[in-house]
Design a protein around this motif. Structure first.
Motif, PDB file in Angstrom:
ATOM      1  N   ASN A 143       9.817   4.091  -7.378  1.00 41.15           N
ATOM      2  CA  ASN A 143       9.007   3.814  -6.182  1.00 41.15           C
ATOM      3  C   ASN A 143       8.141   2.554  -6.299  1.00 41.15           C
ATOM      4  OD1 ASN A 143       8.538   7.217  -6.635  1.00 41.15           O
ATOM      5  ND2 ASN A 143       9.825   6.453  -4.990  1.00 41.15           N
TER       6      ASN A 143
ATOM      7  N   ASP B 194       5.095   5.642  -2.485  1.00 42.84           N
ATOM      8  CA  ASP B 194       4.344   6.841  -2.095  1.00 42.84           C
ATOM      9  C   ASP B 194       3.333   6.487  -1.006  1.00 42.84           C
ATOM     10  OD1 ASP B 194       5.651   8.404  -3.956  1.00 42.84           O
ATOM     11  OD2 ASP B 194       4.165   8.038  -5.527  1.00 42.84           O
ATOM     12  N   GLY B 195       3.214   7.362  -0.029  1.00 44.28           N
ATOM     13  CA  GLY B 195       2.201   7.207   0.996  1.00 44.28           C
ATOM     14  C   GLY B 195       2.620   6.408   2.210  1.00 44.28           C
TER      15      GLY B 195
ATOM     16  N   THR C 152       4.858   6.897   4.512  1.00 44.03           N
ATOM     17  CA  THR C 152       5.127   7.656   5.742  1.00 44.03           C
ATOM     18  C   THR C 152       4.022   8.655   6.088  1.00 44.03           C
ATOM     19  OG1 THR C 152       6.365   9.346   4.504  1.00 44.03           O
ATOM     20  CG2 THR C 152       7.623   7.479   5.401  1.00 44.03           C
ATOM     21  N   GLU C 153       2.888   8.586   5.384  1.00 43.40           N
ATOM     22  CA  GLU C 153       1.806   9.519   5.683  1.00 43.40           C
ATOM     23  C   GLU C 153       1.190   9.218   7.051  1.00 43.40           C
ATOM     24  OE1 GLU C 153      -1.103   9.644   2.637  1.00 43.40           O
ATOM     25  OE2 GLU C 153       0.216  10.616   1.180  1.00 43.40           O
TER      26      GLU C 153
ATOM     27  N   GLY D 126       3.274  13.936   5.778  1.00 46.13           N
ATOM     28  CA  GLY D 126       4.122  12.823   5.344  1.00 46.13           C
ATOM     29  C   GLY D 126       5.586  13.147   5.516  1.00 46.13           C
TER      30      GLY D 126
ATOM     31  N   ARG E 249       9.677  12.009   4.259  1.00 47.78           N
ATOM     32  CA  ARG E 249      10.481  11.433   3.177  1.00 47.78           C
ATOM     33  C   ARG E 249       9.669  11.337   1.876  1.00 47.78           C
ATOM     34  NH1 ARG E 249      11.730   7.965   7.459  1.00 47.78           N
ATOM     35  NH2 ARG E 249      10.619   6.207   6.525  1.00 47.78           N
ATOM     36  N   SER E 250       9.073  12.445   1.484  1.00 50.42           N
ATOM     37  CA  SER E 250       8.321  12.472   0.225  1.00 50.42           C
ATOM     38  C   SER E 250       9.248  12.538  -0.978  1.00 50.42           C
ATOM     39  CB  SER E 250       7.353  13.660   0.215  1.00 50.42           C
ATOM     40  OG  SER E 250       8.068  14.888   0.376  1.00 50.42           O
ATOM     41  N   ASP E 251      10.491  12.953  -0.756  1.00 54.99           N
ATOM     42  CA  ASP E 251      11.466  13.061  -1.832  1.00 54.99           C
ATOM     43  C   ASP E 251      12.198  11.728  -2.007  1.00 54.99           C
ATOM     44  OD1 ASP E 251      13.047  15.117  -3.601  1.00 54.99           O
ATOM     45  OD2 ASP E 251      14.560  13.879  -2.580  1.00 54.99           O
ATOM     46  N   ASN E 252      12.415  11.330  -3.245  1.00 59.42           N
ATOM     47  CA  ASN E 252      13.070  10.051  -3.527  1.00 59.42           C
ATOM     48  C   ASN E 252      14.474   9.964  -2.934  1.00 59.42           C
ATOM     49  OD1 ASN E 252      10.867   9.082  -4.840  1.00 59.42           O
ATOM     50  ND2 ASN E 252      11.829   8.922  -6.855  1.00 59.42           N
TER      51      ASN E 252
ATOM     52  N   ARG F 245      14.187   8.949   0.629  1.00 64.25           N
ATOM     53  CA  ARG F 245      13.832   7.537   0.762  1.00 64.25           C
ATOM     54  C   ARG F 245      15.038   6.639   0.492  1.00 64.25           C
ATOM     55  NH1 ARG F 245       8.102   7.537  -2.632  1.00 64.25           N
ATOM     56  NH2 ARG F 245       7.091   9.186  -1.408  1.00 64.25           N
TER      57      ARG F 245
END
Length: 330
Positions: A223, A263-264, A266-267, A273, A275-278, A281
């Motif tokens: 990330n 990270d962050g 799409t919050e 948020g 698409r917190s999972d890689n 993304r």
């Protein structure tokens, strides 16, 4: 029809152009690479022909010449806001065919996407493009597969060959600077084959979005967002409000490059948020480049420059992922 000059004559003409234009081109930054003894090729403002790196592909794209990494969009006080003035000088940007094709993608997003972005537009209207030919392909690029290895959208073509320089000027204003040269047929150098080849997926279905490939490659992603920052077609940004210490009611709002991989990004309000999972993304980035953008605008977002493969610290190969995805979708 083009013109032929000695390298010394071209250097003199270029020096005069640099007075009338802000010239941005790839230059070698000594010791500014990943390690202190590693160089990097990056865009910067130049004043002489000798500063420009004509042989190596730039590690970072031309994008920051049109879209600053950090751009103030207005200043504010308690009572009013003020938009900073744009550059008073026109600019010349040196780039290769793949990057000039990327300009079309940026124009699509910032000028033809339902509204016109004021800041991008005023810079774009003051910009002319100088094409740098490619005598041979870079190792990681796959512009031929993407159909971005050629272009005729340049204002000026410049080629250095030994002690001579060859120019083709399409822009009338720029052409005035080269009329003293000897007329000669000039045509750009374009590559016709790349060592790296990509076959795009043809039969994409909702099941494609669930491919385990996205999880496999996403698990390796840290990330850092470097793939987005070197990409000539990534356009995401965020906003920052800066408050001055001497008066906290005054400050400025800045537009700053951002990455869909960090990270962050799409919050939203309330701490939610997406698409917190890689894996999510990775899927979003890849499918946007080779499917979603094309479905909406009629051509692919990716121009096959290969910089994302070059810069990834985890050696994640975007081109390899796309090829594997293509085999799954046969």
């Amino acid at each position: 029809m083009g013109y032929k000059f000695s390298k010394e004559e071209m250097a003199s003409i270029f020096s005069k152009l640099a007075v009338d234009y802000d010239v941005f081109a790839p230059v070698v930054k000594k010791g500014d690479g990943t390690f202190s003894d590693v160089d990097v090729v990056r865009y910067d403002k130049v004043s002489s022909l000798d500063e420009i790196e004509f042989e190596k592909k730039s590690d970072y794209s031309f994008k920051e010449a049109l879209l600053p990494i950090n751009e103030t969009i207005f200043y504010f006080t308690e009572d009013e806001t003020t938009v900073p003035k744009g550059s008073a000088k026109e600019r010349l940007v040196f780039l290769r065919a793949c990057d000039l094709n990327a300009v079309k993608r940026l124009d699509q997003i910032y000028l033809k996407n339902g509204f016109e972005d004021f800041y991008y537009k005023r810079t774009r209207e003051m910009t002319k493009f100088v094409l740098m030919g490619c005598k041979e392909s870079c190792t990681s690029g796959f512009c031929v597969s993407m159909g971005t290895n050629t272009t005729d959208e340049y204002d000026l073509y410049l080629k250095l060959d030994g002690d001579n320089a060859y120019v083709e000027a399409k822009d009338e204003k720029l052409a005035e600077a080269f009329k003293s040269g000897n007329e000669e047929a000039v045509s750009p150098d374009f590559v016709s084959e790349n060592p790296t080849k990509v076959t795009l997926p043809k039969n994409i279905t909702p099941e494609t979005m669930k491919s385990e490939l996205f999880k496999e490659y996403g698990n390796r992603c840290i990330n850092c967002g470097r793939c987005n920052f070197v990409c000539p077609t990534c356009t995401c940004f965020t906003m920052q409000d800066i408050f001055y210490k001497d008066n906290e009611k005054n400050g400025e709002r800045r537009r700053v490059w951002a990455s869909c991989q960090v990270d962050g990004y799409t919050e939203i309000a309330g701490g939610h948020g997406f698409r917190s999972d890689n894996a999510d993304r990775m899927r979003f980035k890849v499918m946007h480049k080779i499917h979603d953008f094309e479905k909406r605008f009629g051509y692919h977002m990716c121009v096959g420059c290969g910089r994302c493969d070059d810069v990834c610290p985890e050696y994640i190969s975007y081109s390899n992922l796309v090829n594997r995805l293509g085999k799954e979708c046969e």
